[in-house]
Design an enzyme around this catalytic site. Structure first.
Site, PDB file in Angstrom:
ATOM      1  N   TYR A  71     -12.132  -6.940  25.023  1.00  0.00           N
ATOM      2  CA  TYR A  71     -11.604  -5.637  24.584  1.00  0.00           C
ATOM      3  C   TYR A  71     -12.486  -4.501  25.091  1.00  0.00           C
ATOM      4  CZ  TYR A  71     -10.088  -1.882  21.428  1.00  0.00           C
ATOM      5  OH  TYR A  71      -9.637  -0.687  20.915  1.00  0.00           O
ATOM      6  N   LYS A  97     -11.829  -1.212  27.808  1.00  0.00           N
ATOM      7  CA  LYS A  97     -11.935   0.206  27.453  1.00  0.00           C
ATOM      8  C   LYS A  97     -12.834   0.954  28.453  1.00  0.00           C
ATOM      9  CE  LYS A  97      -8.978  -0.013  24.204  1.00  0.00           C
ATOM     10  NZ  LYS A  97      -7.704   0.679  24.338  1.00  0.00           N
TER      11      LYS A  97
HETATM   12  N1  LIG Z   1      -7.394   2.141  15.474  1.00  0.00           N
HETATM   13  C1  LIG Z   1      -8.629   2.244  15.949  1.00  0.00           C
HETATM   14  O1  LIG Z   1      -9.619   2.209  15.198  1.00  0.00           O
HETATM   15  C2  LIG Z   1      -8.827   2.413  17.422  1.00  0.00           C
HETATM   16  C3  LIG Z   1     -10.107   2.788  17.882  1.00  0.00           C
HETATM   17  C4  LIG Z   1     -10.308   2.971  19.234  1.00  0.00           C
HETATM   18  C5  LIG Z   1      -9.264   2.783  20.124  1.00  0.00           C
HETATM   19  N2  LIG Z   1      -8.036   2.414  19.653  1.00  0.00           N
HETATM   20  C6  LIG Z   1      -6.970   2.241  20.626  1.00  0.00           C
HETATM   21  O2  LIG Z   1      -5.833   2.960  20.212  1.00  0.00           O
HETATM   22  C7  LIG Z   1      -4.688   2.403  20.870  1.00  0.00           C
HETATM   23  C8  LIG Z   1      -3.586   2.234  19.869  1.00  0.00           C
HETATM   24  O3  LIG Z   1      -3.983   1.270  18.918  1.00  0.00           O
HETATM   25  P1  LIG Z   1      -3.685   1.514  17.385  1.00  0.00           P
HETATM   26  O4  LIG Z   1      -4.978   1.729  16.733  1.00  0.00           O
HETATM   27  O5  LIG Z   1      -2.608   2.509  17.238  1.00  0.00           O
HETATM   28  O6  LIG Z   1      -3.225   0.047  16.919  1.00  0.00           O
HETATM   29  P2  LIG Z   1      -1.772  -0.597  16.967  1.00  0.00           P
HETATM   30  O7  LIG Z   1      -1.968  -2.059  16.864  1.00  0.00           O
HETATM   31  O8  LIG Z   1      -0.920   0.070  15.952  1.00  0.00           O
HETATM   32  O9  LIG Z   1      -1.229  -0.202  18.412  1.00  0.00           O
HETATM   33  C9  LIG Z   1      -1.188  -1.067  19.518  1.00  0.00           C
HETATM   34  C10 LIG Z   1       0.256  -1.199  19.922  1.00  0.00           C
HETATM   35  O10 LIG Z   1       0.342  -1.911  21.173  1.00  0.00           O
HETATM   36  C11 LIG Z   1       1.485  -2.731  21.098  1.00  0.00           C
HETATM   37  N3  LIG Z   1       1.401  -3.779  22.099  1.00  0.00           N
HETATM   38  C12 LIG Z   1       0.515  -4.794  22.158  1.00  0.00           C
HETATM   39  N4  LIG Z   1       0.769  -5.562  23.234  1.00  0.00           N
HETATM   40  C13 LIG Z   1       1.831  -5.002  23.860  1.00  0.00           C
HETATM   41  C14 LIG Z   1       2.566  -5.335  25.032  1.00  0.00           C
HETATM   42  N5  LIG Z   1       2.239  -6.390  25.794  1.00  0.00           N
HETATM   43  N6  LIG Z   1       3.617  -4.552  25.391  1.00  0.00           N
HETATM   44  C15 LIG Z   1       3.958  -3.475  24.624  1.00  0.00           C
HETATM   45  N7  LIG Z   1       3.302  -3.107  23.512  1.00  0.00           N
HETATM   46  C16 LIG Z   1       2.238  -3.873  23.140  1.00  0.00           C
HETATM   47  C17 LIG Z   1       1.477  -3.261  19.672  1.00  0.00           C
HETATM   48  O11 LIG Z   1       2.725  -3.823  19.296  1.00  0.00           O
HETATM   49  C18 LIG Z   1       1.118  -1.986  18.920  1.00  0.00           C
HETATM   50  O12 LIG Z   1       2.287  -1.261  18.632  1.00  0.00           O
HETATM   51  C19 LIG Z   1      -5.151   1.101  21.500  1.00  0.00           C
HETATM   52  O13 LIG Z   1      -5.349   1.319  22.873  1.00  0.00           O
HETATM   53  C20 LIG Z   1      -6.466   0.839  20.807  1.00  0.00           C
HETATM   54  O14 LIG Z   1      -7.329   0.051  21.593  1.00  0.00           O
HETATM   55  C21 LIG Z   1      -7.794   2.238  18.331  1.00  0.00           C
END
Ligand SMILES: NC(=O)c1ccc[n+]([C@@H]2O[C@H](COP(=O)([O-])OP(=O)(O)OC[C@H]3O[C@@H](n4cnc5c(N)ncnc54)[C@H](O)[C@@H]3O)[C@@H](O)[C@H]2O)c1
Length: 261
Positions: A154, A158
């Protein structure tokens, strides 16, 4: 006149930050092409956007599969007449070291988290060029700067997103396409809930875990997906016309200090 009137935005990921961003851009007047793999979330977002009167095409797609991204872009362009904005939020979050992560899991993280950004650029940028320019925002993470243990795949994705953001920005600046990334700290979304429940999904007290995560951030709480969506919306808007090739942290001060209490 709203910020995104007449604009067409493709958003990957239909929960969490992707969902909040789709809502924010739609509220700003954009037509939304939303691509996600979560069928229940897709159906809920489709119903919500349609009932709000926003132009919306919600597509069940695996954004790591070239044909599915190509078809989603084509369907959106056919429905709305072009493409102006892409927000890449879809991701998977496997746990593991390089030793405990199998090659399939490693490759999946690369192809979903990084490959999907290449694919939306590959198929989307020519459409944006036809419109005379556009904006791309990639959701990276603070883990692209300083990572935790046991998230080798992961965290690597990033860091790669930061680099791909710069490469896209440089290659397409003269076509009027701005490319930036945002790097959130802990944000209240399904990915964080999974982390709160622990690697084995056994820790049930999610709110206690959120409080613990929040205390690690100097600001004293975790962030909300709407706060990230607001930054993304700014970067997508003409107000950010001189912003490109950069990353914007939104982490409650997490990466500003060392061992801050
Ligand atoms: N929530 C946090 O604390 C956090 C922190 C840093 C970065 N992020 C990043 O934010 C972004 C969004 O994540 P989030 O926190 O909203 O979580 P989330 O799990 O709600 O969002 C991720 C989404 O990606 C979708 N997904 C996964 N594999 C897929 C595929 N092959 N095709 C299409 N869709 C797919 C999932 O169904 C989900 O809707 C991500 O890139 C995550 O790495 C989140």
């Amino acid at each position: 006149m709203k910020d995104f009137d007449g604009k067409v935005a493709l958003v990957t990921g239909t929960t969490g930050i992707g969902l909040a961003t789709a809502r924010r851009l739609a509220a700003g007047g954009a037509a939304i092409i939303a691509c996600g793999i979560d069928r229940a979330a897709n159906a809920a977002l489709k119903a919500e956007l349609e009932s709000s009167g926003a132009g919306a095409l919600v597509i069940g797609a695996d954004v790591s599969v070239p044909d599915q991204v190509r078809d989603a872009v084509a369907a959106g362009v056919e429905r709305f007449g072009g493409l102006d904005i892409v927000v890449n939020s879809a991701a998977v979050h496997p746990y593991g070291t390089a030793v405990s992560t199998d090659f399939e899991t490693w490759n999946k993280a690369m192809s979903v988290n990084v490959g999907s950004i290449y694919l939306t650029a590959h198929f989307g940028i020519p459409e944006m060029v036809r419109r005379g320019g556009g904006a791309i925002v990639n959701v990276a993470s603070v883990q692209g700067f300083a990572c935790q243990q046991n998230v080798a795949a992961y965290a690597t994705t990033k860091g790669a997103i930061h680099t791909l953001t710069r490469a896209l920005a440089l290659d397409h600046a003269r076509s009027g396409i701005r490319v930036n990334s945002v790097s959130p700290g802990s944000i209240r979304t399904p990915i964080l809930e999974k982390a709160a429940r622990g690697e084995n999904g056994t820790d049930a007290d999610v709110e206690a875990a959120y409080k613990r995560f929040g205390e690690a951030h100097p600001i004293g709480r975790i962030g909300e997906p709407e706060e990230v969506a607001e930054l993304i919306a700014f970067l997508c808007s003409s107000k950010a016309g001189f912003c490109t090739g950069a990353d914007y942290k939104i982490d409650g001060g997490l990466t500003a200090g060392i061992g801050v209490k």
